[in-house]
Design an enzyme around this catalytic site. Structure first.
Site, PDB file in Angstrom:
ATOM      1  CB  SER B  35      -0.910   0.024   1.226  1.00  0.00           C
ATOM      2  OG  SER B  35      -1.684  -1.152   1.263  1.00  0.00           O
ATOM      3  CD  GLU B  56       0.817   1.787  13.190  1.00  0.00           C
ATOM      4  OE1 GLU B  56       0.466   1.531  14.368  1.00  0.00           O
ATOM      5  OE2 GLU B  56       0.219   1.323  12.205  1.00  0.00           O
ATOM      6  CG  PHE B  81      -2.031   4.456  10.686  1.00  0.00           C
ATOM      7  CD1 PHE B  81      -3.112   4.688  11.537  1.00  0.00           C
ATOM      8  CD2 PHE B  81      -2.255   3.816   9.488  1.00  0.00           C
ATOM      9  CE1 PHE B  81      -4.387   4.280  11.182  1.00  0.00           C
ATOM     10  CE2 PHE B  81      -3.529   3.402   9.123  1.00  0.00           C
ATOM     11  CZ  PHE B  81      -4.599   3.640   9.967  1.00  0.00           C
ATOM     12  NE  ARG B 164      -2.349   4.653  -2.193  1.00  0.00           N
ATOM     13  CZ  ARG B 164      -3.028   3.730  -1.548  1.00  0.00           C
ATOM     14  NH1 ARG B 164      -2.380   2.816  -0.859  1.00  0.00           N
ATOM     15  NH2 ARG B 164      -4.339   3.690  -1.586  1.00  0.00           N
TER      16      ARG B 164
END
Lengths: 310, 339
Positions: B35, B56, B81, B164
């Site tokens: 991702s 995280e 995150f 992206r």
């Protein structure tokens, strides 16, 4: 489990250092009407054993006088101080030490003095403006090199350092001192999970399980037991020891690695060596005198047990 | 004019090439490897890839530890995150010690239909208040290709608002993102526009149509949000007839609009400032085009604002605007999941 590698002389030396740690912290607390005293009671033998026997740190030629504070890290201050120098030079084969709960700073400073790494007069700068000998130490404070006052972050940072050292082929071990309260924190378990998964046997953790935290007894605030089983299920090699017994403390550190990170749960007493502190139960986290009589009582104890050092 | 070039999975391929001679660069993942387009890096350099799972906070502090030993951790996950989940860890394990950790935050603002939990709308606001932090944002394919060098030139932590999937090339391939420099896209004297991220494409569409109506613009694309001191840009803040418009895919509180306002006030520029951005509200799960229209951060919103400022009506319709680049459908080979 007992270590048969340690001679009586070494044990006596560690015991004396532990006694000295308690004395120095007690002196400070009496002088300043309060402080993190029970942490010295519970962890004196652990820190003395780590510094004098367990860890293979670089030597310090002469006790270092803590330098004055020279600014926080930034692009404009690349030469900011690190407290790592008190733990000797860094080398691939040498060990590294990280104090996770910075609330133990005073105890660490006392341990550095007792082990010949910090000048005794340095403790007079404790909690003074412009000094690096801070109450909740930072990475410029004696014996420290990471920011760990926000509990739970020390282990992850040390794990990152240990992982990097393994990538670089360094053979030295990475030691972390932790408090039991940190095992209530999610991040601690994230770090344990990662160290177990990547079989980071170059990390050794000593935990002061004194059973008390800010709000009172750990059992009443939020239980962490069975801590050994929880840790084992996360992939750690766990030993439960009497945290005031030098032999027991040292033995696990001498074992051949079995591929797992090592955790030594040191079950301790928060008033060990200063029994009259018992009456403060369950509020051991920060000892503060409400009356002059309380202060006098501890002062009399100090005179009796250690001789008047003022 | 030649058709716009659209590139797919650019970062995935680019990072592998870029890191080929940089053995100190490690890539860190929190279960979003495909991702965040680091799957090819993982396959090419497995020893330099560290998987943390959905954890995280540990990943951030661990990154600080790696950086202290001389490595350059390139942390990849969705932006929310990074700054929401692990703020204390970034502040104390990375930012305070000024460590060279590069944090790639994906899915800025309206770029995901994943809803409020996945849409980073206040990341710049949060991250810019951290001392030692540098902030970069990508607006096109050339930015995405060259942000690595820009980020890596910084001696300290860098937060990168990343794109992206399918990305248009707005800027010539030969003109890389330069740290601390705004891109000059048009020069004019009526209005100065500062745009960032995906809003730059929208601003370019609006400017092209508005120019035909006789309005002239100095249009700058901002990729370095902190520090914010490019001299050419600062001059453009005062050299205009009607004022300055900022346009961003971020809340107007603490983002580009705020940054420009602070700078203008400090310098003593008394021009009007008009902030186009998310107006102190959460987004919701919907498509990008829909959200840009709903929250008024698209080309049409800019045209309406210019009409108000100049007290004119231009009668520009959607059909008059150059088409926006094709936006990736929910399910596409260009991304790993529907988000």
């Amino acid at each position: 489990m007992k270590s048969d590698m340690l001679d009586t002389l070494s044990i006596t030396k560690i015991q004396q250092a532990a006694k000295g740690i308690r004395r120095r912290v007690l002196e400070y607390v009496i002088k300043n009407n309060g402080g993190y005293l029970s942490q010295a009671c519970s962890s004196a033998e652990i820190l003395a054993s780590l510094y004098l026997e367990i860890m293979n740190l670089g030597n310090v030629e002469l006790p270092i006088m803590p330098p004055a504070f020279s600014g926080v890290p930034s692009q404009n201050n690349p030469d900011y101080l690190t407290g790592a120098m008190f733990n000797g030079q860094k080398a691939p084969h040498l060990d590294r030490f990280f104090l996770s709960p910075s609330q133990y700073s005073l105890v660490l400073y006392a341990a550095l003095i007792e082990t010949g790494r910090m000048a005794a007069e340095g403790l007079e700068q404790f909690n003074k403006d412009g000094s690096t000998v801070e109450m909740i130490g930072a990475e410029h404070s004696p014996g420290m090199e990471i920011m760990s006052g926000s509990l739970g972050q020390g282990l992850s940072q040390a794990a990152g350092i240990a992982y990097a050292r393994r990538l670089k082929g360094e053979t030295g071990r990475t030691w972390v001192f932790m408090s039991d309260g940190e095992f209530q924190i999610g991040q601690t378990w994230e770090a344990m999970q990662t160290m177990g998964f990547y079989k980071m046997d170059n990390v050794g953790i000593y935990v002061d399980v004194n059973g008390y935290q800010c709000d009172g007894s750990t059992a009443s605030v939020m239980s962490i037991e069975p801590l050994d089983k929880r840790l084992e299920s996360f992939g750690a090699r766990v030993f439960k020891v009497n945290g005031h017994d030098i032999d027991e403390l040292i033995a696990p550190s001498k074992l051949q690695s079995d591929g797992r990170p090592l955790v030594v749960l040191c079950y301790t007493n928060p008033y060990q060596g200063i029994e009259i502190l018992k009456e403060y139960a369950p509020k051991f986290h920060y000892i503060r005198f409400k009356t002059e009589a309380e202060r006098q009582k501890l002062s009399a104890f100090l005179n009796e047990a250690h001789g008047n050092t003022f | 004019m030649r058709p716009m070039e659209i590139l797919s999975k650019l970062h995935a391929k680019n990072l592998v090439q870029w890191a080929i001679d940089k053995p100190d660069v490690l890539v860190l993942s929190a279960d979003l490897t495909s991702s965040t387009e680091i799957d090819l890096f993982r396959d090419a350099y497995p020893d330099r890839f560290i998987s943390f799972g959905v954890a995280e906070q540990n990943m951030m502090s661990f990154a600080g530890g790696l950086a202290r030993e001389g490595f350059f951790p390139f942390v990849h996950t969705f932006a929310v995150f990074i700054y929401r989940r692990a703020y204390d860890q970034i502040a104390m394990s990375i930012s305070y010690p000024n460590l060279p950790v590069r944090m790639f935050g994906f899915l800025p603002g309206v770029t995901t239909p994943g809803g409020a939990t996945h849409q980073a709308i206040e990341d710049i606001s949060i991250m810019r208040s951290l001392p030692n932090m540098t902030i970069l944002e990508c607006g096109d394919a050339t930015d995405v290709e060259t942000v690595l060098d820009a980020a890596h030139s910084v001696n300290g932590p860098v937060y990168i608002r990343m794109l992206r999937g399918e990305i248009p090339r707005l800027f010539d391939k030969s003109e890389p993102m330069i740290f601390g420099k705004a891109r000059l896209l048009s020069r004019g004297s009526d209005i100065t526009i500062l745009s960032s991220g995906i809003c730059t494409e929208e601003a370019m569409r609006a400017v092209e149509a508005l120019k035909k109506k006789g309005i002239s613009f100095t249009h700058l694309h901002i990729s370095t949000l902190k520090p914010f001191d490019d001299n050419a840009m600062l001059e453009a803040l005062s050299a205009n007839k009607y004022g300055v418009i900022t346009m961003e895919n971020h809340t107007i509180i603490g983002g580009l609009g705020t940054i420009a306002a602070e700078k203008m006030a400090e310098i003593g520029i008394s021009n009007k400032l008009f902030r186009i951005g998310i107006k102190d509200a959460y987004l919701h799960g919907a498509g990008r085009e829909y959200l840009m229209k709903e929250y008024e951060i698209d080309a049409s919103a800019l045209i309406r604002r210019v009409e108000d400022i100049t007290d004119s009506r231009f009668n520009i319709t959607e059909d008059d605007l150059k088409k926006a680049h094709h936006i990736t459908p929910m399910h596409s080979d260009a991304k790993a999941e529907a988000l």
